[in-house]
Scaffold this active site. Structure first.
Site, PDB file in Angstrom:
ATOM      1  N   HIS A 351       0.991  -1.088  -0.121  1.00  0.00           N
ATOM      2  CA  HIS A 351       0.101  -0.033  -0.085  1.00  0.00           C
ATOM      3  C   HIS A 351       0.940   1.193  -0.098  1.00  0.00           C
ATOM      4  O   HIS A 351       0.343   2.505   0.001  1.00  0.00           O
ATOM      5  CB  HIS A 351      -0.776   0.103   1.165  1.00  0.00           C
ATOM      6  N   GLY A 352       2.106   1.152  -0.048  1.00  0.00           N
ATOM      7  CA  GLY A 352       3.143   2.466   0.030  1.00  0.00           C
ATOM      8  C   GLY A 352       3.586   2.473   1.486  1.00  0.00           C
ATOM      9  O   GLY A 352       3.026   2.136   2.487  1.00  0.00           O
TER      10      GLY A 352
END
Length: 469
Positions: A351-352
């Site tokens: 998701h980063g």
């Protein structure tokens, strides 16, 4: 202890946050912008319809028209008409590129680079080590994401395509692991993998589906009497969830509610925005002629039995992906707890580099481990059907699921799950400009601090109970 992991339960098609895929949509009124929220909460239903429902529907039509139309075009030109296989993959690639460019414009270049890195890693690892294609592809893609987030891309641009890039990563990595396990007997050619990655029905919102499932697009479409009504119903439900998330949560739970009521409101708005994207992804996938099962199951989340079931039914395809390609491999080498921790860490990384998501996902990992373990011990001590997952009809427990003790215990744990969801979901408000770049550590800790870290303390008490029983 090694056989209790809830990932062992087979699912037909996972903890991911599809809501991030569509940051363009207006969210509910911000948590911190109290003056605007007060005005919104005082709107009548007719005013909400005029000033929120109509603009939201108009904006949604503007954003979604091309996605749905090009998904339908792909089905009509490949599943109704029967072109050769190479042309099917080419049409899939072309339609997906049109959809991506319409939504993201020049930001499409980042997605193209990720795709190129992943394909290059697959090719190099195939010739260098034919048993490590999945791990090497995963490492290469994650390295690219880290480089892009820290040193290359504009934060706002990068954040807006984060969800679509995660879908691309999942597709590429799953191809590598399927080759390693001989699920795929030969590497796909460039046109096949491009069609798989850029398929218009899944390139924006997902859901993830395997390359083997994608190859069914070269065969005839399996018509069903309920295909068209099913598509219309899913689209209607997605719009309903969007309107509730955007317009009606602030009206249903007024600003006069206490802090836990407001936390529940923010969490409810986030969950409904996730259901919107989940049902929309089902709609686009079905319009593209893909065989797709349910992505999210709101009933099991809004009326939960356990956090374990919330994690499973939040995003069933991604749960299946994590279970198949991460958890099972890690469990064989690390054991249950560390495999769970690695699985949630990988999900957060996909998701980063975002402290907010990492904090929520890692908290979920510990919560579900504690809940599963505690309920397993209690079920053994009281010989009752109070496990995190429902027992089978032939279980050996004396106190069955319909007994007073089992019903009351499961209800208590269900209410505790709602409490945890309100606490964790407070992170995902649409406050200020931080939403465009991802929330900071200070934002996350301030939100939890306002609730005295109550959920974490409750989980710690549950862990102590599990340890001493």
């Amino acid at each position: 202890m090694a056989d209790f992991a809830y990932y062992d339960y087979d699912q037909e098609s996972d903890s991911a946050e599809y809501v991030d895929y569509y940051d363009e949509f207006p969210g509910e009124e911000p948590w911190e912008e109290e003056e605007e929220e007060e005005v919104t909460s005082q709107f009548t239903l007719s005013e909400l319809y005029e000033y929120c429902v109509v603009p939201t529907l108009s904006d949604s039509y503007h954003h979604l028209y091309n996605l749905l139309v090009w998904s339908l075009i792909f089905m009509l030109t490949t599943r109704i008409v029967r072109p050769p296989a190479w042309l099917v993959h080419l049409i899939s690639t072309a339609c997906g590129c049109v959809v991506v460019w319409d939504l993201f414009g020049l930001r499409t270049g980042y997605m193209a680079c990720l795709t190129g890195v992943g394909i290059l890693a697959l090719v190099v690892s195939h010739y260098a080590s034919q048993s490590r294609r999945g791990p090497w592809t995963c490492v290469a893609c994650v390295a690219f994401l880290i480089f892009g987030e820290l040193w290359w891309a504009d934060p706002v641009d990068w954040h807006s395509i984060r969800g679509s890039q995660m879908i691309i990563l999942m597709k590429l990595v799953s191809v590598g692991y399927d080759l390693d396990s001989a699920t795929l007997l030969s590497p796909p050619n460039p046109l096949e993998i491009a069609g798989y990655i850029m398929n218009p029905g899944t390139v924006i919102f997902g859901p993830w589906f395997s390359f083997s499932s994608y190859l069914k697009v070269v065969g005839p479409l399996s018509w069903s009497l309920w295909l068209i009504p099913g598509i219309v119903l899913r689209l209607a439900l997605s719009i309903m969830f969007l309107l509730v998330s955007t317009c009606y949560t602030s009206w249903l739970v007024p600003d006069s509610a206490n802090r836990w009521g407001l936390a529940y409101r923010e969490a409810l708005s986030f969950r409904f925005s996730h259901y919107f994207v989940s049902y929309l992804s089902e709609t686009s996938a079905l319009l593209a002629g893909l065989d797709m099962s349910k992505v999210a199951r709101p009933y099991f989340i809004e009326l939960p039995r356990s956090l374990v079931e919330v994690v499973i039914y939040w995003n069933v395809p991604m749960h299946h992906w994590l279970k198949t390609y991460v958890f099972k491999t890690a469990r064989n080498h690390l054991g249950i707890f560390w495999a769970l921790l690695l699985t949630y860490s990988m999900s957060a990384l996909f998701h980063g580099l975002n402290f907010q998501l990492a904090a929520v996902l890692l908290s979920l990992g510990f919560y579900t481990f504690v809940e599963y373990s505690l309920r397993a011990k209690l079920a053994s001590v009281f010989d009752a059907c109070i496990l995190a997952r429902p027992c089978s009809d032939t279980c050996s427990h004396k106190q069955k699921a319909c007994s007073w003790f089992s019903l009351s215990t499961n209800l208590v744990f269900g209410m505790l799950t709602v409490f945890h969801l309100a606490y964790l979901g407070i992170m995902f408000d649409s406050s200020s400009q931080q939403q465009e770049t991802g929330y900071s550590m200070i934002h996350t800790l301030n939100k939890w601090s306002s609730l005295n870290y109550a959920s974490h303390w409750v989980t710690f008490v549950c862990y102590v109970m599990y340890s001493v029983i």
